[in-house]
Design a protein around this motif. Sequence first.
Motif, PDB file in Angstrom:
ATOM      1  N   ASP A 136       0.857  -1.432  -0.015  1.00  0.00           N
ATOM      2  CA  ASP A 136       0.090   0.263   0.191  1.00  0.00           C
ATOM      3  C   ASP A 136       0.553   1.549  -0.177  1.00  0.00           C
ATOM      4  N   ASN A 137       2.414   0.618   0.593  1.00  0.00           N
ATOM      5  CA  ASN A 137       3.342   2.185  -0.104  1.00  0.00           C
ATOM      6  C   ASN A 137       4.005   2.537  -0.808  1.00  0.00           C
ATOM      7  N   LEU A 138       3.061   2.002  -2.087  1.00  0.00           N
ATOM      8  CA  LEU A 138       3.239   1.674  -3.384  1.00  0.00           C
ATOM      9  C   LEU A 138       2.962   3.519  -4.098  1.00  0.00           C
ATOM     10  N   LYS A 139       3.203   3.367  -4.392  1.00  0.00           N
ATOM     11  CA  LYS A 139       2.632   5.009  -5.119  1.00  0.00           C
ATOM     12  C   LYS A 139       2.558   4.398  -6.754  1.00  0.00           C
ATOM     13  N   GLY A 140       1.154   4.606  -7.300  1.00  0.00           N
ATOM     14  CA  GLY A 140       0.671   4.354  -8.498  1.00  0.00           C
ATOM     15  C   GLY A 140       1.842   2.802  -9.262  1.00  0.00           C
ATOM     16  N   GLY A 141       1.276   2.298  -9.920  1.00  0.00           N
ATOM     17  CA  GLY A 141       2.186   1.438 -10.378  1.00  0.00           C
ATOM     18  C   GLY A 141       1.533   0.614 -11.554  1.00  0.00           C
ATOM     19  N   ASP A 142      -0.260   1.482 -11.299  1.00  0.00           N
ATOM     20  CA  ASP A 142      -1.546   0.979 -12.026  1.00  0.00           C
ATOM     21  C   ASP A 142      -1.848   2.147 -13.191  1.00  0.00           C
ATOM     22  N   ASP A 143      -1.136   2.847 -13.291  1.00  0.00           N
ATOM     23  CA  ASP A 143      -1.546   3.597 -14.138  1.00  0.00           C
ATOM     24  C   ASP A 143      -0.332   3.950 -15.962  1.00  0.00           C
ATOM     25  N   LEU A 144       0.759   3.264 -15.771  1.00  0.00           N
ATOM     26  CA  LEU A 144       1.468   3.571 -16.783  1.00  0.00           C
ATOM     27  C   LEU A 144       0.207   3.173 -18.112  1.00  0.00           C
ATOM     28  N   ASP A 145       1.033   4.489 -19.434  1.00  0.00           N
ATOM     29  CA  ASP A 145       0.877   3.989 -20.332  1.00  0.00           C
ATOM     30  C   ASP A 145       0.814   3.439 -21.668  1.00  0.00           C
ATOM     31  N   ARG A 146      -0.582   2.701 -22.130  1.00  0.00           N
ATOM     32  CA  ARG A 146      -0.150   1.356 -22.053  1.00  0.00           C
ATOM     33  C   ARG A 146       0.726   1.697 -24.017  1.00  0.00           C
ATOM     34  N   SER A 147       0.357   2.135 -24.226  1.00  0.00           N
ATOM     35  CA  SER A 147       0.849   2.113 -25.762  1.00  0.00           C
ATOM     36  C   SER A 147       2.368   2.034 -25.574  1.00  0.00           C
ATOM     37  N   TYR A 148       2.963   2.653 -24.435  1.00  0.00           N
ATOM     38  CA  TYR A 148       4.591   2.192 -24.148  1.00  0.00           C
ATOM     39  C   TYR A 148       4.780   0.615 -23.492  1.00  0.00           C
ATOM     40  N   ALA A 149       4.004   0.742 -22.427  1.00  0.00           N
ATOM     41  CA  ALA A 149       4.245  -0.169 -21.291  1.00  0.00           C
ATOM     42  C   ALA A 149       3.443  -1.493 -22.181  1.00  0.00           C
ATOM     43  N   ALA A 150       4.654  -2.149 -22.213  1.00  0.00           N
ATOM     44  CA  ALA A 150       4.133  -3.664 -22.995  1.00  0.00           C
ATOM     45  C   ALA A 150       3.619  -4.795 -21.535  1.00  0.00           C
ATOM     46  N   GLY A 151       4.393  -4.533 -20.845  1.00  0.00           N
ATOM     47  CA  GLY A 151       4.335  -5.414 -19.532  1.00  0.00           C
ATOM     48  C   GLY A 151       5.330  -5.783 -18.255  1.00  0.00           C
ATOM     49  N   CYS A 152       4.935  -6.428 -17.457  1.00  0.00           N
ATOM     50  CA  CYS A 152       5.761  -5.817 -16.649  1.00  0.00           C
ATOM     51  C   CYS A 152       5.825  -7.236 -15.862  1.00  0.00           C
ATOM     52  N   GLU A 153       7.041  -7.390 -14.770  1.00  0.00           N
ATOM     53  CA  GLU A 153       7.468  -8.917 -14.157  1.00  0.00           C
ATOM     54  C   GLU A 153       7.946  -8.080 -12.599  1.00  0.00           C
ATOM     55  N   VAL A 154       7.880  -9.221 -12.038  1.00  0.00           N
ATOM     56  CA  VAL A 154       8.018  -8.568  -9.942  1.00  0.00           C
ATOM     57  C   VAL A 154       8.282  -9.979  -9.727  1.00  0.00           C
ATOM     58  N   SER A 155      10.235 -10.262  -9.444  1.00  0.00           N
ATOM     59  CA  SER A 155      10.870 -11.313  -9.209  1.00  0.00           C
ATOM     60  C   SER A 155      11.706 -11.220  -7.142  1.00  0.00           C
ATOM     61  N   VAL A 156      11.640 -12.386  -7.332  1.00  0.00           N
ATOM     62  CA  VAL A 156      12.321 -12.085  -6.116  1.00  0.00           C
ATOM     63  C   VAL A 156      13.050 -13.435  -5.436  1.00  0.00           C
ATOM     64  N   VAL A 157      14.238 -13.652  -5.212  1.00  0.00           N
ATOM     65  CA  VAL A 157      14.740 -14.633  -5.279  1.00  0.00           C
ATOM     66  C   VAL A 157      14.599 -14.839  -3.318  1.00  0.00           C
ATOM     67  N   ARG A 158      15.530 -16.334  -3.293  1.00  0.00           N
ATOM     68  CA  ARG A 158      15.494 -16.518  -1.204  1.00  0.00           C
ATOM     69  C   ARG A 158      16.345 -17.628  -1.248  1.00  0.00           C
ATOM     70  N   ALA A 159      16.799 -17.910  -0.388  1.00  0.00           N
ATOM     71  CA  ALA A 159      18.056 -19.026   0.078  1.00  0.00           C
ATOM     72  C   ALA A 159      17.789 -19.949   0.968  1.00  0.00           C
ATOM     73  N   VAL A 160      17.704 -20.469   1.326  1.00  0.00           N
ATOM     74  CA  VAL A 160      17.305 -21.478   2.343  1.00  0.00           C
ATOM     75  C   VAL A 160      18.432 -21.760   3.346  1.00  0.00           C
ATOM     76  N   GLU A 161      18.079 -21.620   5.389  1.00  0.00           N
ATOM     77  CA  GLU A 161      19.264 -21.437   6.060  1.00  0.00           C
ATOM     78  C   GLU A 161      19.519 -22.984   6.142  1.00  0.00           C
ATOM     79  N   ASP A 162      20.827 -23.766   5.931  1.00  0.00           N
ATOM     80  CA  ASP A 162      21.338 -24.621   6.629  1.00  0.00           C
ATOM     81  C   ASP A 162      21.905 -26.188   4.895  1.00  0.00           C
ATOM     82  N   PHE A 163      21.789 -25.287   3.805  1.00  0.00           N
ATOM     83  CA  PHE A 163      21.912 -25.737   2.667  1.00  0.00           C
ATOM     84  C   PHE A 163      22.842 -25.187   2.001  1.00  0.00           C
ATOM     85  N   CYS A 164      23.446 -25.857   0.738  1.00  0.00           N
ATOM     86  CA  CYS A 164      24.927 -24.864   0.400  1.00  0.00           C
ATOM     87  C   CYS A 164      23.813 -24.733  -0.801  1.00  0.00           C
ATOM     88  N   PHE A 165      24.780 -23.305  -1.651  1.00  0.00           N
ATOM     89  CA  PHE A 165      24.050 -22.527  -3.020  1.00  0.00           C
ATOM     90  C   PHE A 165      23.652 -24.052  -4.192  1.00  0.00           C
TER      91      PHE A 165
END
Length: 392
Positions: A136-165
């Motif tokens: 809710d602290n994010l301002k905007g994000g649903d109002d991009l000009d669709r003539s230019y914005a073709a899509g979006c992606e949000v990703s996040v990575v995490r590692a799990v404790e007690d295991f090697c990478f």
Amino acid sequence: MWKIKPPAVFPMEARYRPILESLVPRDPMTLFSLKRGSPEEEFPDLGRNSTWMGRILTLAMYRRQFHRCTDSGVTFDDVIRPGLEEPGDASDRSVGCAAGDAHSYILFCDFFDRIIEAFHEQKISNQTPESDFNYDNLKGGDDLDRSYAAGCEVSVVRAVEDFCFPSHCSRGERRQLLSLARTALQQLAEQLPGNLHSVEELNQDQQREVMLQPPSSSQLRTGVARDWPDARAVWVSKDGSLVVWVNLEDHLKLVSTRDDANVAEAFKCICINLLKLEEHYKKLRHPFIWKQQLGWVTSSPANVGTGLRTSVHLRLRHLPQHRRLQDVLKRLRIRMDKTESPALYRVSNAATFGLTEVELTQLVLDGVKLLIAMEKRLEGDGGIDDLVPTQK
């Protein structure tokens, strides 16, 4: 007048001290019998190396790390191998290294801290990095000009404790990670229905649908794709809003992709489901890895802090050729990469460390809106000098 007592003598202590000292865990490096020369003889040739590792690593630093080894057997040569396998390109400088386990960030801290500060352009301090998943602290994000914005992606990575990478983990560890993920994702599916698929069972159409790429030669050489596709899997929600990758370049990667370029909804999906998964993993007694001064850590120093990437695909024809583009991107702290389509570009945050999740996403949103405004100005044969921002 007080008298100084003579030091107490404990005959039993003198008798058993050698036995007690023999019980102290040995330095892991002493357990190996590696046929190696001196640090001077083993120092790699970095003359044509364009990675941050190649720029930062010196013989003196290499000499300090040379005889160190983590409890799981990660040596410093293991850490720098990715940069030696892929020397990089000066126009797109990569970190050129990867941690084999969480302990690598502590044992080789004088190296990793310099890499992180250089790549993210942010000093490491004694303050604990902050997290902010309040979408809710994010301002905007649903109002991009669709003539230019073709899509979006949000990703996040995490590692799990007690295991090697991934570059260092064994088949057994990888299979245990998949078992944990299966349990956690079953619990997540109670609120967000979805199915877990082994990479082995995906046909070509399904691979194309989830945008699965075959492992690169670099991933094979550095061990990230070792035993491919054993214990690799993907979880896909039934509504298509969330994809969770297991045991690819990281233990877990959550991805939310939208064709309507609604960054606010994609970010909300990631925040809600990441926090749920975090609670499920805590109950399984394998929390996500957090370091006091770095925040969330995974195998790549390029992802420490938040592990978050927010990207928007933009249709641009004039701005990519403008002489001031690189200066503008640097000031906005974002990057713009080419895609398979000539006029479509991927705009994303350049760093993941030093800002909260909301601040990073806001940074990308504000930057995208400014790039669109510049493209519109150039379409009308106008100038953009007055739109160039100050350094963020």
